[in-house]
Design an enzyme around this catalytic site. Structure first.
Site, PDB file in Angstrom:
ATOM      1  N   LEU A 131     -26.661   3.325  -8.538  1.00 30.56           N
ATOM      2  CA  LEU A 131     -26.066   2.316  -9.402  1.00 30.56           C
ATOM      3  C   LEU A 131     -27.131   1.252  -9.776  1.00 30.56           C
ATOM      4  CD1 LEU A 131     -23.618   1.015 -10.721  1.00 30.56           C
ATOM      5  CD2 LEU A 131     -23.114  -0.096  -8.524  1.00 30.56           C
ATOM      6  N   GLU A 133     -30.554  -0.708 -10.475  1.00 29.23           N
ATOM      7  CA  GLU A 133     -31.536  -0.775 -11.208  1.00 29.23           C
ATOM      8  C   GLU A 133     -32.709  -1.946 -11.036  1.00 29.23           C
ATOM      9  OE1 GLU A 133     -29.547   1.841 -14.976  1.00 29.23           O
ATOM     10  OE2 GLU A 133     -30.613   0.070 -15.239  1.00 29.23           O
ATOM     11  N   PHE A 162     -33.796   1.185  -5.124  1.00 34.97           N
ATOM     12  CA  PHE A 162     -33.354   0.976  -4.053  1.00 34.97           C
ATOM     13  C   PHE A 162     -31.914   1.982  -3.709  1.00 34.97           C
ATOM     14  CE2 PHE A 162     -35.564  -3.134  -4.570  1.00 34.97           C
ATOM     15  CZ  PHE A 162     -36.215  -3.014  -3.270  1.00 34.97           C
ATOM     16  N   ARG A 269     -30.312 -11.466  34.739  1.00 33.09           N
ATOM     17  CA  ARG A 269     -31.384 -12.152  34.926  1.00 33.09           C
ATOM     18  C   ARG A 269     -30.880 -13.455  35.639  1.00 33.09           C
ATOM     19  NH1 ARG A 269     -36.724 -11.570  33.501  1.00 33.09           N
ATOM     20  NH2 ARG A 269     -37.320 -13.686  32.620  1.00 33.09           N
ATOM     21  N   GLN A 338     -32.511 -14.212  21.405  1.00 31.83           N
ATOM     22  CA  GLN A 338     -32.804 -15.434  21.931  1.00 31.83           C
ATOM     23  C   GLN A 338     -32.556 -15.320  23.513  1.00 31.83           C
ATOM     24  OE1 GLN A 338     -34.352 -17.600  20.052  1.00 31.83           O
ATOM     25  NE2 GLN A 338     -34.582 -19.348  21.409  1.00 31.83           N
ATOM     26  N   GLY A 342     -38.581 -13.114  25.141  1.00 35.07           N
ATOM     27  CA  GLY A 342     -39.786 -12.483  24.780  1.00 35.07           C
ATOM     28  C   GLY A 342     -39.650 -10.984  24.624  1.00 35.07           C
ATOM     29  N   GLU A 365     -24.622  -3.241  -1.416  1.00 31.65           N
ATOM     30  CA  GLU A 365     -23.061  -3.145  -1.636  1.00 31.65           C
ATOM     31  C   GLU A 365     -22.679  -4.702  -2.140  1.00 31.65           C
ATOM     32  OE1 GLU A 365     -20.533  -0.623   0.048  1.00 31.65           O
ATOM     33  OE2 GLU A 365     -22.202   0.749   0.984  1.00 31.65           O
TER      34      GLU A 365
END
Length: 385
Positions: A131, A133, A162, A269, A338, A342, A365
């Protein structure tokens, strides 16, 4: 283990609950979320795998190898949510089989349905929906790909971009304007074999999947026209309406996985001798994430229920579901990154993968901004009545 309490909601029947349980178990046993460098081969393999396992049968009506007499949005949403939670590329493959063949399922004639849909359900052929363009993304009525009929068939020429499954699709549902027309009324949908389209210009994105610009200059038979000539715009919008709710479901699956991963992380953690989960700031983040997940689920499955049970167009509700679920999933996943610190931006970490996978869902979409326009227009029209 992802929360399944939503399956107790009155939106669902027992067969939906069985689907969720069985697919979740299958995904845990068969999907890893890891794929090699060749994304085309990975998608082809996933199409075969999902087809052989019977999951692609939810993409087509029962008369052509499917599960339900007609497409069931709640089932499609459950499948997409579950696949997305386990493996984003598997969700992509399933979604494109449904969307790529959806216009045929909804508007095709008996010959077209019988020819294309059984192969889609079995995973023997790959479908694509062409669809967008270069100058007609959100503004579908502005598309410039044209077709002109002659005695022998239809000539089709133009550029699409796409396009998911570009380069690996066995057939494309192409939306084109009849030469000499303007506006939405001149658009029709035609099926074009993949071998007749140049999809060599590939597009690389942050969450790899087959994506291409299509160069179309081909000839196809009159029998390739889907439904009534000049009804392509309405067909495209109806197809997108049907599957837009499931985009929200995929986002919901990504968000659930992010919440699960973040929860496990903060429970394990430790910070200054205590579990990170005991920290009030962390608890506030988890609360916001859980709230967003449940709110998105309510909107997604409400929209699906309206389509399936009330049997009416759910343009407004699907827009709400898609908008909220995709935007809120972005926030949920960002919080998960977050909380991982790291490690959350380290390649190979699950939340890093989710961070890349969710972003496109807010664009394709119907971008979030377009969904706001749709919602506002429906709200104002209702107010005027």
């Amino acid at each position: 283990m992802a929360d399944r309490s939503f399956l107790e909601w009155p939106f669902f029947d027992d067969h939906h609950r069985r689907l969720a349980e069985e697919l979740d178990a299958w995904c845990a046993a068969n999907l890893t979320g890891e794929h090699g460098a060749d994304v085309d081969d990975a998608c082809r393999a996933l199409v075969r795998q999902l087809g052989e396992a019977g999951w692609l049968r939810y993409c087509v009506p029962a008369a052509y190898g499917g599960i339900h007499e007609r497409l069931d949005v709640r089932s499609l949403a459950i499948v997409r949510e579950t696949l997305a939670r386990h493996d984003g590329l598997a969700d992509f493959v399933f979604a494109m089989q449904g969307l790529g063949s959806g216009t045929i399922s909804l508007f095709g004639n008996e010959e077209q349905k019988s020819f294309y849909l059984p192969s889609v359900a079995a995973g023997r052929e790959i479908a694509a929906f062409a669809l967008s363009e270069p100058d007609a993304g959100s503004d579908v009525a502005a598309l410039e790909t044209t077709f002109w009929p002659d005695r022998e068939g239809l000539n089709v020429r133009g550029t699409k971009t796409f396009i998911s499954n570009g380069g690996i699709a066995d057939f494309y549902v192409v939306f084109a304007r009849e030469e000499g027309t303007s506006g939405s009324g001149g658009i029709s949908a035609v099926v074009v074999p993949g071998a007749r389209i140049d999809a060599s210009e590939r597009i690389e994105v942050i969450a790899p999947h087959p994506l291409a610009t299509l160069r179309i200059d081909t000839f196809t038979s009159h029998a390739s026209l889907i439904g009534e000539r000049g009804r392509g715009f309405a067909q495209a919008m109806a197809t997108l309406d049907f599957f837009r709710t499931t985009v929200g479901a995929a986002a919901l699956g990504f968000a659930r996985r992010a919440l699960d991963e973040a929860t496990a992380r903060v429970r394990d953690r430790r910070l200054r001798g205590a579990a990170l989960a005991d920290n009030a700031v962390v608890q506030s983040m988890l609360a916001e994430m859980a709230l967003d997940v449940d709110a998105a689920a309510l909107l997604v499955y409400r929209a699906a229920w309206i389509r399936d049970v009330q049997d009416r167009r759910n343009t407004r509700e699907a827009a709400m579901a898609k908008l909220f679920a995709t935007d809120s999933a972005q926030q949920v996943i960002d919080k998960a990154v977050q909380l991982f610190g790291g490690l959350g931006v380290t390649k190979g970490c699950i939340v890093e993968r989710l961070y890349r996978e969710i972003r496109a869902l807010r664009i394709y979409e119907g971008a979030s901004e377009v969904q706001k326009v749709v919602i506002a227009r429906h709200h104002l029209a209702e107010a005027a009545r």
